[in-house]
Structures are given as C-alpha cells and as structure tokens.
Design an enzyme around this catalytic site. Structure first.
Site, PDB file in Angstrom:
ATOM      1  N   ARG A 159      -2.429  18.455   1.476  1.00  0.00           N
ATOM      2  CA  ARG A 159      -1.054  18.903   1.270  1.00  0.00           C
ATOM      3  C   ARG A 159      -0.659  18.625  -0.176  1.00  0.00           C
ATOM      4  NH1 ARG A 159       1.530  13.978   1.089  1.00  0.00           N
ATOM      5  NH2 ARG A 159       0.541  12.307   2.280  1.00  0.00           N
TER       6      ARG A 159
ATOM      7  N   HIS B 211       0.804  -1.216   0.000  1.00  0.00           N
ATOM      8  CA  HIS B 211       0.000   0.000   0.000  1.00  0.00           C
ATOM      9  C   HIS B 211       0.844   1.276   0.000  1.00  0.00           C
ATOM     10  CE1 HIS B 211      -3.361  -2.672   0.637  1.00  0.00           C
ATOM     11  NE2 HIS B 211      -2.810  -3.124   1.752  1.00  0.00           N
TER      12      HIS B 211
END
Length: 430
Positions: free
Chosen positions: A96, A34
């Site tokens: 972000r 992941h």
C-alpha cells in the site's frame, strides 16, 4: 541478532505491463514502541553501493510476485558499523501507500497518488528508472494527539477549540479546528513535511515548524518532536530504533514556560482586566507597576500555573508569543510546540489525589481491556490493577499504596472517560 537496528525501506511501483521501478529509500528509524515518529529520505549515511543493493533487492521482490501498484519493501539494517550492502536484511513488504510517502514525493518531485490512479487505470508507469531523480532531503514528523510529559505518551482527546499548523511547510492534516479527537482511532492528527537542499537544513526547518504548532485543549507531541529533531546525535545521523528509549528522560522532560512566555501571559491578564474579561477587577495586589532605571516599564502580575502561584512581569518590549484567552478566563501561551495554561484565580481546594483517598482514576478516555483484581483482593503498592486501551495503546494502572480493593466501579469492556473512578482502595492498617 542486530543490536543497533535501523529501519530502511524502499518505495516501489509496478504496473500491469510488467515494469517495476524504485523511488529510492526512506529511513524510519526514529521510533517509539516500534511505531514510526520521524521519517526521512534519503537515508543518512547511505552510500551508492548500499543503495544499489537495497533498491535492486526491493525491485526484484516486487517483480517476483508480479506486483502492481504502490508498495514498500522494508529492511532491517545493522547500524553498528554504518550502512553496508551485506548488513541489511529483508523484513516485510507493505502492499500500500504508507504514511511517510510524502518524503519520497518531495525528493523525487512526483505525485505518488497520481501514479496509483494511472497504474490502476491500466496505464504504464509514468517514468522509467533512469528518469527518476533524487533531489535534496525531506523529513516528516507525525503529530500525535498525546501527552508526552514524563514519557507516558497518554492519548489526548476532545474538541479542537484552537488548531493552527505552520503555514510555511507541507501540512497534511486529518482534522480541522472545531473537530473532535476521539479515542477510537490512531492518535496521528497531522503530518508536517519539510524539503530542503541539505539534511541539516531540513531538520532545522522542521524543528521550527513543530515549535509553531498551536493546539488547545487537546495535547500534542509537537514539543517532543522538536526536541528529537534538535538532538545532536540525531542531527549527526547517529540513530537507531532504540534512540528515543535511550534518551526518553531528556526528550520528554516537562517543559517550563520561558520568561518571555510568562511576560506574554502577564500582558494578556492585564488586557483581559482592562477589557472587562476577567471576573477579578484590577487591584493594587494583582498588578504592581513601577518605574525602573534604564529598563522598560514593567507590571508584575500574579498568575497560577499548574496550581502554583507565579509572579510574571508584563514588559512592554517583551518578545511576542501566541496567546489565547479561554472561555473560562484562563490564559494559554503557545511556545516551542508546548502549551502553557495560566489561571488568574487560585485553584480551588478540590481535595486529595488517589494516593490519599484511594480513588484510582482514569488518566485518559479508553476501554477497560483487563481487570487484574476483584473486590476484596489485598494488593501491594505498584501492583497492576486495571489496563486501559485507547488509540492503539495500552496503559496499566497500579495500586498507589498497600491495601484492599473495596469496590470495582467498572467492568471488562467498559468505555470510560478521563478522570472517571475505576477502583476504590482502602489503605492497609499501619
């Protein structure tokens, strides 16, 4: 339950004047555990209807919270029947600018860091939605300081005595030659980004760039990245988040030096002898030269690779390879993103490994995060003994044979170096 998930994300930007735009999507489906490995923009197989659905959803999400600045709205898509508007679901939003933002910069021609600064200063967004175009295809590869051989992906640390990135692509690096890679941070040391008119061309150029990476003695995943980029299914766009795990054996198979790499090492060994760089002077037994009918002159040289003797021919017309001579007199050949080290002297007989002497040694520098045994415990082969953590990764070490824990050389929380003895085992009586 999504059996073939793809990771699709949308770059959004909002300003303090209430405007929000998207800068199209990225596909970050090529992952290991992941963690993203290769990212690209736009997503392969994305049609206009699906793009409109996912980008409008991302913009609405940012508008709903009055978002200001750069952000990424991430989605999980069902890739079992191709990308479809009703088969993509919201996952999360990262508030972000992300590691993979360069591919968006390349396909839009925009500087997202500049946009951040302008928005933070109170300026309106530099462009409206209809002014943001999508041009060509961009792909990014994350260069990690890790040893991928055998699918272990062990962190690699040390001083970057040699650090060369390809000059013909965008390379965003966090390290320089002479710097040190420590076990305290994420293993990513650079990003390589390519922009081309087509996806196929971008993948080919990025694979070539990964092939040209030269790092020593720290190990990297450059060769692994190149093999991922050259995988036929990935080139065809047939990818999901389980792609690497399904093809792990092939993608992480230990690389072997080509005949050209062997020839380059042999040539370097002869030059080292001639220049007096080798402690062992040339002898008839080291260098065997001879005339060959209808072939270029060749000299046979005995070298040692991974502890085994190999005979290599220094052929005058051999294809060149980038070669480095270490302070220890070893010869390093860089080829296809991999690094091969050759010694001119036979390896010293330094004893035995853990399977025979009972010494369980650390394969990497790291922190002891779990001790599963204590002195006196009886263990069986394969039983977990100790867990190390380095560069955001955990690695469990198992017993090499049936036996008893004689001593523990470490305690929970200890920071250990590569090769350090962690546990001493005594083999069970036959």
């Amino acid at each position: 339950y999504v059996t073939r998930p793809r990771h699709i994300e949308v770059q959004v930007f909002g300003d303090s004047h209430g405007d929000v735009v998207h800068l199209y999507e990225r596909d970050c489906s090529l992952q290991r555990r992941h963690q993203k490995v290769i990212e690209e923009a736009p997503a392969p197989g994305m049609d206009e209807a699906t793009r409109a659905a996912v980008t409008s959803a991302a913009v609405k999400a940012a508008q709903a919270v009055g978002y200001v600045g750069a952000g990424t709205v991430e989605f999980i898509a069902d890739a079992s029947q191709g990308l479809k508007p009703d088969r993509i679901w919201f996952m999360e939003m990262n508030t972000r600018l992300q590691v993979e933002h360069p591919v968006t910069e390349m396909v839009t021609g925009l500087d997202l860091v500049e946009w951040q600064l302008r928005v933070a200063a109170g300026e309106p967004l530099p462009l409206q939605q209809d002014e943001i175009g999508l041009m060509g295809h961009a792909v990014e590869a994350r260069l990690y300081a890790e040893n991928t051989a055998g699918g272990q992906f062990l962190p690699s640390t040390g001083t970057l005595e040699h650090f060369r990135l390809p000059p013909n692509v965008r390379a965003d690096a966090g390290v320089d030659e002479g710097g040190e890679v420590t076990p305290y941070y994420d293993p990513m040391i650079a990003k390589l980004i390519v922009h081309a008119p087509t996806r196929e061309q971008a993948l080919a150029e990025l694979a070539e760039a990964c092939d040209a990476v030269e790092v020593f003695p720290v190990k990297t995943n450059a060769g692994f990245l190149a093999r991922c980029l050259e995988a036929p299914d990935f080139i065809a766009g047939d990818v999901d988040t389980g792609f690497i795990e399904r093809n792990l054996a092939e993608l992480t198979a230990p690389a072997e030096p080509s005949p050209a790499a062997l020839s380059a090492a042999a040539s370097a060994a002869l030059i080292a002898d001639e220049d007096g760089l080798s402690e062992e002077a040339p002898t008839p037994w080291r260098a065997l030269a001879g005339f060959r009918l209808n072939a270029p002159p060749a000299t046979s040289v005995r070298l040692f690779h991974q502890g085994k003797a190999v005979m290599a021919e220094a052929i005058e017309t051999a294809a060149p390879r980038s070669v480095l001579l270490t302070q220890d007199g070893d010869i390093v050949v860089f080829e296809a993103g991999d690094t091969f080290t050759f010694a001119v002297h036979p390896p010293a007989a330094d004893g035995v490994d853990a399977a025979s002497d009972g010494q369980v040694r650390s394969p990497m520098p790291g922190k002891v995060t779990q001790l599963s045994v204590k002195a006196g415990d009886v263990v069986v082969k394969g039983q977990p003994l100790v867990t190390l953590e380095a560069m955001k990764m955990e690695h469990a070490l198992a017993a090499p044979f049936d036996g008893t824990v004689e001593t523990l050389a470490v305690a929970l929380g200890d920071q250990v170096s590569e090769g350090a003895t962690l546990i001493k085992l005594t083999a069970a009586a036959a």
